[in-house]
Design an enzyme around this catalytic site. Structure first.
Site, PDB file in Angstrom:
ATOM      1  N   PRO A   1     -28.567  46.587  -6.152  1.00  0.00           N
ATOM      2  CA  PRO A   1     -28.287  47.597  -5.194  1.00  0.00           C
ATOM      3  C   PRO A   1     -27.245  48.075  -5.365  1.00  0.00           C
ATOM      4  O   PRO A   1     -26.760  49.188  -5.218  1.00  0.00           O
ATOM      5  CB  PRO A   1     -28.622  46.985  -3.757  1.00  0.00           C
ATOM      6  CG  PRO A   1     -29.596  46.003  -4.066  1.00  0.00           C
ATOM      7  CD  PRO A   1     -29.200  45.364  -5.300  1.00  0.00           C
ATOM      8  N   TYR A   2     -26.098  47.194  -5.351  1.00  0.00           N
ATOM      9  CA  TYR A   2     -24.617  47.588  -5.501  1.00  0.00           C
ATOM     10  C   TYR A   2     -24.370  48.217  -6.632  1.00  0.00           C
ATOM     11  O   TYR A   2     -23.650  49.305  -6.759  1.00  0.00           O
ATOM     12  CB  TYR A   2     -23.771  46.194  -5.472  1.00  0.00           C
ATOM     13  CG  TYR A   2     -22.370  46.477  -5.705  1.00  0.00           C
ATOM     14  CD1 TYR A   2     -21.394  46.822  -4.712  1.00  0.00           C
ATOM     15  CD2 TYR A   2     -21.827  46.324  -7.028  1.00  0.00           C
ATOM     16  CE1 TYR A   2     -19.964  47.191  -5.015  1.00  0.00           C
ATOM     17  CE2 TYR A   2     -20.292  46.580  -7.122  1.00  0.00           C
ATOM     18  CZ  TYR A   2     -19.656  47.029  -6.240  1.00  0.00           C
ATOM     19  OH  TYR A   2     -18.202  47.279  -6.313  1.00  0.00           O
TER      20      TYR A   2
END
Length: 254
Positions: free
Chosen positions: A157-158
Site C-alpha cells: 500500500p505504501y
C-alpha cells in the site's frame, strides 16, 4: 537583499511538525521564504514557529489534517488571508507503515495509508492550484519516495500510494504548465526521522542492511531532502516541471 533560493516567497508546508517537514520549515526560512506550517500536532508547530521567529523569519502555523478536504482548504485560505497570496507549496504530509506481506495486509492499514498519502495530496493540490491560478503562477513540490519509483517488498500500500504521488505530479504538471504553475516531486531514500528511528529500533541491523544497498552508504538527513525541495520550488529552475527527483544517495540508479 536576500540572495537565498526563496526570497519573499510565501510557502505552505504540510506535515511540518517533524522530520522532513520541520527541516523544510527551517531550510526554506533560511532561503528567504515566509513559511506557513500545517500539521496535526499544535504543540510541535507552535514550538517550531517560535524558533523560526526568534531567528528573524516570518512564520505562522495552522493545525490541519489535510486528509480531510475542509482542512486542506483552510490551510490554503489561512495562507492567502494572512500573507495575501500562495507562491509555493511543499506537500510533505504522509505516513509510512509496518512491513507486512500483501496477502496479510488489513483493509484498515490500506485505508489509513491511502487517506494520508493520496487523498491528502489530492486535497492539497486542488486548493493550492486554485489559489495559484489567482496569482498566475506558482510552484509545487510533492514528497514521494524511492518507493514511488521501485518496488519495496512487504510495503504494497505504501508503494502504491507513493506511485500515486508520482502520477499526480506528472498529471498536474502537464495540465497547468501553460498557466504558469510548475509541479515536481522529490523521491527520498531512507531519511532520518522519528519513523525511521522507530523502524530501525524495532529491527536491529536493518539500518546497516539498507545503507549497504545505497551507494553513498548512509541514511539521509532531513535537511538534505528539504534542500532539494527548496531548489525545485525556486525560480532557479523555471523550465523544470513534471520531474521526480530521487534524493537517495544513488539507490535507484543501481
Amino acid at each position: 537583499m536576500n540572495h537565498g533560493l526563496l526570497p519573499g516567497k510565501v510557502v505552505l508546508i504540510t506535515g511540518a511538525s517533524s522530520g522532513i517537514g520541520a527541516a523544510a520549515a527551517k531550510v526554506f526560512a533560511q532561503e528567504g521564504a515566509t513559511v506557513v506550517l500545517a500539521a496535526r500536532r499544535e504543540e510541535r508547530l507552535a514550538e517550531l514557529v517560535d524558533v523560526l521567529r526568534d531567528k528573524g523569519a516570518e512564520a505562522s502555523y495552522i493545525v490541519s489534517d489535510v486528509s480531510v478536504a475542509e482542512n486542506a482548504a483552510r490551510a490554503v485560505d489561512f495562507t492567502v488571508s494572512t500573507y495575501g497570496r500562495l507562491d509555493a507549496a511543499f506537500n510533505n504530509a504522509g505516513i509510512g507503515g509496518d512491513r507486512t506481506p500483501l496477502h496479510l495486509m488489513s483493509d484498515d492499514v490500506y485505508d489509513t495509508i491511502m487517506d494520508a498519502n493520496v487523498r491528502g495530496l489530492w486535497n492539497c493540490l486542488r486548493y493550492e492550484i486554485a489559489a495559484m491560478l489567482e496569482n498566475g503562477a506558482g510552484s509545487i513540490v510533492n514528497n514521494s519516495s524511492v518507493g514511488g519509483l521501485v518496488a519495496i517488498p512487504t510495503a504494497a500500500p505504501y508503494v502504491a500510494s507513493k506511485h500515486a504521488v508520482v502520477g499526480f505530479t506528472r498529471a498536474a504538471a502537464d495540465e497547468y504548465a501553460k498557466q504558469g504553475i510548475r509541479v515536481n516531486a522529490v523521491a527520498p531514500g531512507t531519511t532520518r526521522s522519528e519513523i525511521t528511528a522507530d523502524w530501525f529500533g524495532r529491527n536491529p541491523g536493518l539500518e546497516d542492511m539498507v545503507n549497504s544497498m545505497t551507494p553513498q552508504g548512509r541514511t539521509a538527513e532531513p535537511e538534505e531532502i528539504a534542500a532539494a525541495a527548496a531548489w525545485l520550488l525556486s525560480d532557479r529552475c523555471p523550465f523544470l516541471t513534471g520531474t521526480v527527483l530521487p534524493v537517495d544517495g544513488g539507490f535507484v540508479n543501481q
